[in-house]
Enzyme design. Structure first.
Site, PDB file in Angstrom:
ATOM      1  N   GLY A  45       0.829  -1.199   0.000  1.00  0.00           N
ATOM      2  CA  GLY A  45       0.000   0.000   0.000  1.00  0.00           C
ATOM      3  C   GLY A  45       0.861   1.245   0.000  1.00  0.00           C
ATOM      4  N   GLN A  50       2.929  10.038   1.292  1.00  0.00           N
ATOM      5  CA  GLN A  50       4.218   9.330   1.395  1.00  0.00           C
ATOM      6  C   GLN A  50       5.158   9.673   0.240  1.00  0.00           C
ATOM      7  OE1 GLN A  50       2.294   5.245   2.205  1.00  0.00           O
ATOM      8  NE2 GLN A  50       4.238   5.187   3.319  1.00  0.00           N
ATOM      9  N   CYS A  92       5.616   0.008   7.611  1.00  0.00           N
ATOM     10  CA  CYS A  92       5.253   1.123   6.743  1.00  0.00           C
ATOM     11  C   CYS A  92       6.476   1.519   5.933  1.00  0.00           C
ATOM     12  CB  CYS A  92       4.790   2.297   7.604  1.00  0.00           C
ATOM     13  SG  CYS A  92       4.354   3.759   6.655  1.00  0.00           S
ATOM     14  N   LEU A  93       6.277   1.802   4.643  1.00  0.00           N
ATOM     15  CA  LEU A  93       7.401   2.199   3.784  1.00  0.00           C
ATOM     16  C   LEU A  93       8.044   3.498   4.270  1.00  0.00           C
ATOM     17  CD1 LEU A  93       5.873   1.362   0.278  1.00  0.00           C
ATOM     18  CD2 LEU A  93       7.593   0.043   1.541  1.00  0.00           C
ATOM     19  N   HIS A 134      -4.614   1.317   7.532  1.00  0.00           N
ATOM     20  CA  HIS A 134      -3.267   1.905   7.520  1.00  0.00           C
ATOM     21  C   HIS A 134      -3.196   3.068   6.521  1.00  0.00           C
ATOM     22  CE1 HIS A 134       1.239   1.467   7.842  1.00  0.00           C
ATOM     23  NE2 HIS A 134       1.122   2.174   6.736  1.00  0.00           N
ATOM     24  N   GLU A 135      -3.727   2.845   5.313  1.00  0.00           N
ATOM     25  CA  GLU A 135      -3.626   3.880   4.271  1.00  0.00           C
ATOM     26  C   GLU A 135      -4.546   5.069   4.566  1.00  0.00           C
ATOM     27  OE1 GLU A 135      -1.107   3.676   2.498  1.00  0.00           O
ATOM     28  OE2 GLU A 135      -0.739   1.566   2.918  1.00  0.00           O
ATOM     29  N   HIS A 138      -2.885   7.324   6.918  1.00  0.00           N
ATOM     30  CA  HIS A 138      -1.913   8.211   6.262  1.00  0.00           C
ATOM     31  C   HIS A 138      -2.586   9.485   5.768  1.00  0.00           C
ATOM     32  CE1 HIS A 138       1.992   6.278   6.104  1.00  0.00           C
ATOM     33  NE2 HIS A 138       1.502   5.146   5.639  1.00  0.00           N
TER      34      HIS A 138
HETATM   35 NI    NI Z   1       2.425   3.299   5.631  1.00  0.00          NI
END
Ligand code: NI
Length: 169
Positions: A45, A50, A92-93, A134-135, A138
């Site tokens: 995701g 991000q 998370c990236l 999660h997204e 963000h």
């Molecule tokens: Ni994330």
């Protein structure tokens, strides 16, 4: 085009994103870039903040591009239902290399728009429900760290600070 992913510590990552108004070619380019960036990372995701874009856009693909037609694009999403509880490790990236067990709803239903502005509804259980939560977090400027209890969060933030001091973040 693959875009650089911003990490924890960049202010925009923790600010709420704005709704998309125009479903134009600029949005389509953004979405295509997000999908390419997510696959390259690789991740399941990615949310627009991000990559430094403060818009309510996120992409999810639990197969990371391995199965065609699995990518979900959500514009201006919001929850209509959440229920149950799951406790799984999450990363998370934008917080690379660090994971924590995060409480999430087991099931989630989200409505929003697709890339062309048409209304869509996505229902997810388990991992998909987790990815949706999660997204969407963000897009509210919230990271998984912010869902942890004080001490758990402090441990992760201390590790990040240490890496930042060492120039490794
Ligand atoms: Ni994330």
């Amino acid at each position: 085009m693959i875009r650089p992913i911003v990490k924890f510590g960049v202010a925009g990552l923790q600010a709420p994103s704005q709704p998309v108004v125009e479903f134009d070619t600029a949005l389509h380019t953004l979405i295509d870039d997000m999908i390419e960036t997510m696959y390259a990372a690789p991740g399941i995701g990615l949310a627009a903040p991000q990559i430094g874009v403060p818009l309510q856009v996120c992409v999810i693909d639990l197969s990371i591009g391995k199965r065609g037609g699995q990518v979900i694009t959500l514009v201006n999403p919001e929850f209509v239902e959440r229920e149950g509880l799951q406790l799984e490790e999450e990363g998370c990236l934008s917080v690379p290399g660090l994971q924590a067990t995060v409480p999430r709803s087991e099931r989630a239903v989200v409505t929003g728009r697709d890339r062309d502005g048409l209304p869509i509804t996505i229902e997810g259980h388990g991992l998909l429900a987790r990815a949706l939560q999660h997204e969407l977090d963000h897009l509210d400027g919230r990271l998984f760290l912010d869902r942890l209890r004080g001490i758990q969060r402090d441990v992760i933030v201390r590790r990040i600070r240490k890496q930042q001091r060492q120039g490794a973040w």
